[in-house]
Motif scaffolding. Structure first.
Motif, mmCIF file in Angstrom:
data_model
loop_
_atom_site.group_PDB
_atom_site.id
_atom_site.type_symbol
_atom_site.label_atom_id
_atom_site.label_comp_id
_atom_site.label_asym_id
_atom_site.label_seq_id
_atom_site.Cartn_x
_atom_site.Cartn_y
_atom_site.Cartn_z
ATOM 1 N N ARG A 1 0.824 -1.208 0.000
ATOM 2 C CA ARG A 1 0.000 0.000 0.000
ATOM 3 C C ARG A 1 0.860 1.262 0.000
ATOM 4 O O ARG A 1 0.539 2.238 -0.671
ATOM 5 N N LEU A 2 1.962 1.236 0.746
ATOM 6 C CA LEU A 2 2.839 2.417 0.812
ATOM 7 C C LEU A 2 3.507 2.709 -0.521
ATOM 8 O O LEU A 2 3.922 3.853 -0.755
ATOM 9 N N SER A 3 3.607 1.724 -1.387
ATOM 10 C CA SER A 3 4.220 1.967 -2.699
ATOM 11 C C SER A 3 3.430 3.008 -3.489
ATOM 12 O O SER A 3 3.970 3.652 -4.383
ATOM 13 N N GLU A 4 2.172 3.212 -3.132
ATOM 14 C CA GLU A 4 1.332 4.222 -3.775
ATOM 15 C C GLU A 4 1.571 5.623 -3.196
ATOM 16 O O GLU A 4 1.103 6.607 -3.759
ATOM 17 N N TYR A 5 2.266 5.691 -2.059
ATOM 18 C CA TYR A 5 2.453 6.952 -1.339
ATOM 19 C C TYR A 5 3.934 7.119 -0.984
ATOM 20 O O TYR A 5 4.343 6.862 0.145
#
Length: 96
Positions: A15-19
């Protein structure tokens, strides 16, 4: 109250790869923001506070002059949950 599950480290990383401006720090989602001045930093915090209250999910944060450090975690889950990513997304909308 419904049971809230913590996400796995792999789920959080995905999920953090998007942010890219957010990281996992101390098992919490973390971002540092630096504003033009204290008024802008405090104004941003006020906007987040209103959103957080409506979501009944509140950040851990600190403000020193024009810097705001935000930590998101779900205490009921003992870790990061979907609630944290929902608040993260609202914060990102404010930042633009």
């Amino acid at each position: 109250m419904p049971n809230i599950d913590a996400l796995t480290t792999e789920q959080i990383s995905e999920r953090l790869s998007e942010y890219p401006n957010w990281t996992l720090k101390e098992n919490k989602l973390y971002r540092r923001l630096v504003f033009e001045n204290f008024i802008h930093a405090f104004g941003f915090m006020s906007q987040v506070a209103i959103i957080a209250e409506t979501m009944n999910h509140h950040p851990e944060w600190a403000n020193v002059y024009r810097t705001v450090d935000i930590y998101l975690t779900t205490h009921d889950a003992n870790g990061v949950s979907e609630k944290d990513f929902a608040l993260l997304e609202e914060i990102e909308k404010l930042i633009g």
